[in-house]
Motif scaffolding. Sequence first.
Motif, PDB file in Angstrom:
ATOM      1  N   ARG A  24       0.820  -1.221   0.000  1.00 43.94           N
ATOM      2  CA  ARG A  24       0.000   0.000   0.000  1.00 43.94           C
ATOM      3  C   ARG A  24       0.852   1.270   0.000  1.00 43.94           C
ATOM      4  NH1 ARG A  24      -2.502   3.787  -0.422  1.00 43.94           N
ATOM      5  NH2 ARG A  24      -4.397   4.560   0.608  1.00 43.94           N
ATOM      6  N   TYR A  25       2.005   1.219   0.715  1.00 46.42           N
ATOM      7  CA  TYR A  25       2.799   2.451   0.894  1.00 46.42           C
ATOM      8  C   TYR A  25       4.213   2.339   0.329  1.00 46.42           C
ATOM      9  CZ  TYR A  25      -1.053   3.760   3.894  1.00 46.42           C
ATOM     10  OH  TYR A  25      -2.309   4.057   4.358  1.00 46.42           O
ATOM     11  N   GLY A  26       4.539   1.223  -0.301  1.00 44.94           N
ATOM     12  CA  GLY A  26       5.871   1.047  -0.889  1.00 44.94           C
ATOM     13  C   GLY A  26       6.983   1.044   0.144  1.00 44.94           C
ATOM     14  N   ALA A  27       6.630   0.685   1.387  1.00 45.27           N
ATOM     15  CA  ALA A  27       7.659   0.649   2.444  1.00 45.27           C
ATOM     16  C   ALA A  27       8.677  -0.437   2.125  1.00 45.27           C
ATOM     17  CB  ALA A  27       7.000   0.375   3.788  1.00 45.27           C
ATOM     18  N   THR A  28       9.933  -0.145   2.458  1.00 45.99           N
ATOM     19  CA  THR A  28      10.966  -1.176   2.365  1.00 45.99           C
ATOM     20  C   THR A  28      10.931  -1.955   3.663  1.00 45.99           C
ATOM     21  OG1 THR A  28      12.319   0.213   0.963  1.00 45.99           O
ATOM     22  CG2 THR A  28      13.458  -1.558   2.126  1.00 45.99           C
ATOM     23  N   VAL A  29      10.842  -3.277   3.566  1.00 49.02           N
ATOM     24  CA  VAL A  29      10.664  -4.064   4.785  1.00 49.02           C
ATOM     25  C   VAL A  29      11.827  -5.013   5.029  1.00 49.02           C
ATOM     26  CG1 VAL A  29       8.145  -3.911   4.629  1.00 49.02           C
ATOM     27  CG2 VAL A  29       9.316  -5.879   3.630  1.00 49.02           C
ATOM     28  N   CYS A  30      12.080  -5.264   6.303  1.00 46.59           N
ATOM     29  CA  CYS A  30      13.188  -6.144   6.685  1.00 46.59           C
ATOM     30  C   CYS A  30      12.727  -6.996   7.869  1.00 46.59           C
ATOM     31  CB  CYS A  30      14.372  -5.263   7.086  1.00 46.59           C
ATOM     32  SG  CYS A  30      15.753  -6.178   7.795  1.00 46.59           S
ATOM     33  N   GLN A  31      12.861  -8.306   7.753  1.00 42.99           N
ATOM     34  CA  GLN A  31      12.453  -9.204   8.837  1.00 42.99           C
ATOM     35  C   GLN A  31      13.699  -9.765   9.528  1.00 42.99           C
ATOM     36  OE1 GLN A  31       9.500 -11.632   6.308  1.00 42.99           O
ATOM     37  NE2 GLN A  31       8.433 -11.307   8.233  1.00 42.99           N
ATOM     38  N   ALA A  32      13.815  -9.500  10.816  1.00 49.11           N
ATOM     39  CA  ALA A  32      15.001  -9.965  11.555  1.00 49.11           C
ATOM     40  C   ALA A  32      15.127 -11.483  11.510  1.00 49.11           C
ATOM     41  CB  ALA A  32      14.939  -9.480  13.003  1.00 49.11           C
ATOM     42  N   ASP A  33      13.978 -12.195  11.519  1.00 47.28           N
ATOM     43  CA  ASP A  33      14.028 -13.662  11.431  1.00 47.28           C
ATOM     44  C   ASP A  33      14.734 -14.104  10.144  1.00 47.28           C
ATOM     45  OD1 ASP A  33      12.746 -14.229  13.817  1.00 47.28           O
ATOM     46  OD2 ASP A  33      10.749 -14.348  12.930  1.00 47.28           O
ATOM     47  N   GLU A  34      14.462 -13.363   9.049  1.00 46.72           N
ATOM     48  CA  GLU A  34      15.083 -13.689   7.751  1.00 46.72           C
ATOM     49  C   GLU A  34      16.576 -13.389   7.767  1.00 46.72           C
ATOM     50  OE1 GLU A  34      14.058 -15.217   4.964  1.00 46.72           O
ATOM     51  OE2 GLU A  34      12.363 -15.669   6.276  1.00 46.72           O
ATOM     52  N   VAL A  35      16.918 -12.243   8.369  1.00 45.81           N
ATOM     53  CA  VAL A  35      18.334 -11.863   8.486  1.00 45.81           C
ATOM     54  C   VAL A  35      19.059 -12.953   9.282  1.00 45.81           C
ATOM     55  CG1 VAL A  35      19.945 -10.162   9.446  1.00 45.81           C
ATOM     56  CG2 VAL A  35      17.834  -9.379   8.337  1.00 45.81           C
ATOM     57  N   ALA A  36      18.442 -13.373  10.391  1.00 54.16           N
ATOM     58  CA  ALA A  36      19.060 -14.403  11.242  1.00 54.16           C
ATOM     59  C   ALA A  36      19.243 -15.694  10.450  1.00 54.16           C
ATOM     60  CB  ALA A  36      18.181 -14.650  12.470  1.00 54.16           C
ATOM     61  N   ARG A  37      18.230 -16.046   9.681  1.00 57.78           N
ATOM     62  CA  ARG A  37      18.281 -17.286   8.892  1.00 57.78           C
ATOM     63  C   ARG A  37      19.487 -17.292   7.934  1.00 57.78           C
ATOM     64  NH1 ARG A  37      12.888 -20.310   7.844  1.00 57.78           N
ATOM     65  NH2 ARG A  37      12.203 -18.843   9.420  1.00 57.78           N
ATOM     66  N   LYS A  38      19.710 -16.146   7.271  1.00 50.12           N
ATOM     67  CA  LYS A  38      20.854 -16.052   6.336  1.00 50.12           C
ATOM     68  C   LYS A  38      22.178 -16.164   7.077  1.00 50.12           C
ATOM     69  CE  LYS A  38      18.774 -13.401   2.681  1.00 50.12           C
ATOM     70  NZ  LYS A  38      18.297 -12.033   2.481  1.00 50.12           N
ATOM     71  N   LEU A  39      22.227 -15.501   8.246  1.00 51.29           N
ATOM     72  CA  LEU A  39      23.480 -15.501   9.012  1.00 51.29           C
ATOM     73  C   LEU A  39      23.784 -16.855   9.648  1.00 51.29           C
ATOM     74  CD1 LEU A  39      23.166 -12.037  10.797  1.00 51.29           C
ATOM     75  CD2 LEU A  39      24.659 -12.605   8.883  1.00 51.29           C
ATOM     76  N   GLN A  40      22.785 -17.760   9.650  1.00 52.28           N
ATOM     77  CA  GLN A  40      22.977 -19.083  10.278  1.00 52.28           C
ATOM     78  C   GLN A  40      23.286 -20.171   9.262  1.00 52.28           C
ATOM     79  OE1 GLN A  40      19.119 -19.284  12.053  1.00 52.28           O
ATOM     80  NE2 GLN A  40      19.823 -18.657  14.061  1.00 52.28           N
TER      81      GLN A  40
END
Length: 197
Positions: A24-40
């Motif tokens: 709806r607002y074109g916000a850029t989103v970031c999920q910490a769970d996803e970041v953690a998943r990549k780092l693991q």
Amino acid sequence: MKIIGITGGVGAGKTQILEYLNDRYGATVCQADEVARKLQKKGTDCHRAIAEHFGGEILDSKGELNREKLAQIIFTDEKERAALNEIVHPAVKEEVRKIIKKEERRHTSLFILEAALLIDDHYEQICDEIWYVYVEDAIRKKRLIYARGYDAEKVDDIIASQLPKEVFLRNCDRVIDNSGIFEETKIQLDEMVRNLW
Ligand SMILES: CC(C)(COP(=O)(O)OP(=O)(O)OC[C@H]1O[C@@H](n2cnc3c(N)ncnc32)[C@H](O)[C@@H]1O)[C@@H](O)C(=O)NCCC(=O)NCCS
Ligand SMILES: Nc1ncnc2c1ncn2[C@@H]1O[C@H](COP(=O)(O)OP(=O)(O)OP(=O)(O)O)[C@@H](O)[C@H]1O
């Protein structure tokens, strides 16, 4: 760039809200769970540290983390949860800071960071505002059992390992009640975004 943190317990609807704010607002989103998943992932420092602490039994046949096994341990043992958090959380925060710097250079206007643990990990240092997504425990339990196939015990264990409602309320700037139909949640979100600038 406005940085909004979205937090709340397991199954509160944070991901669904993120999708709406992006659409709806074109916000850029970031999920910490996803970041953690990549780092693991296998081959990373986090992966090595987790395997060292929890032992080889925590890995699957390909050497990746067996997430189900790790979940069973950390959501029933506070000490082990703290040990995992100590390995993963500083790395996640550092990565989130890097992502934010990149978005600032790109002149992003609205950046949304989502995590269940924004309060525990002091993300108020990074966010302009933190919004709490609230859903009655019985309702989110039903949603998680139905949509995600979690069993009731797993939901209870995760809920018990996260902050209680009172602490979220005390530490967050605004509250979104997502206990009803999502159309009602959208109305609350529209109002909150209107009041942002
Ligand atoms: C234990 C793990 C492997 C389980 O993975 P799995 O894919 O089964 O579950 P998922 O990541 O989707 O998490 C399920 C729910 O638990 C919440 N949760 C995850 N880790 C934690 C934690 N340390 N404390 C409290 N809640 C947590 C999530 O926000 C989500 O609501 C994984 O959650 C993990 O590695 N957690 C540690 C990293 C972490 O704390 N991530 C959260 C934000 S940085
Ligand atoms: N208002 C709503 N009405 C009905 N179902 C909903 C509503 N909001 C979210 N849901 C559903 O509830 C489930 C949990 O939502 P979601 O995955 O967005 O939660 P979450 O807070 O991101 O969870 P997690 O903490 O595990 O990441 C999903 O199946 C989602 O579609």
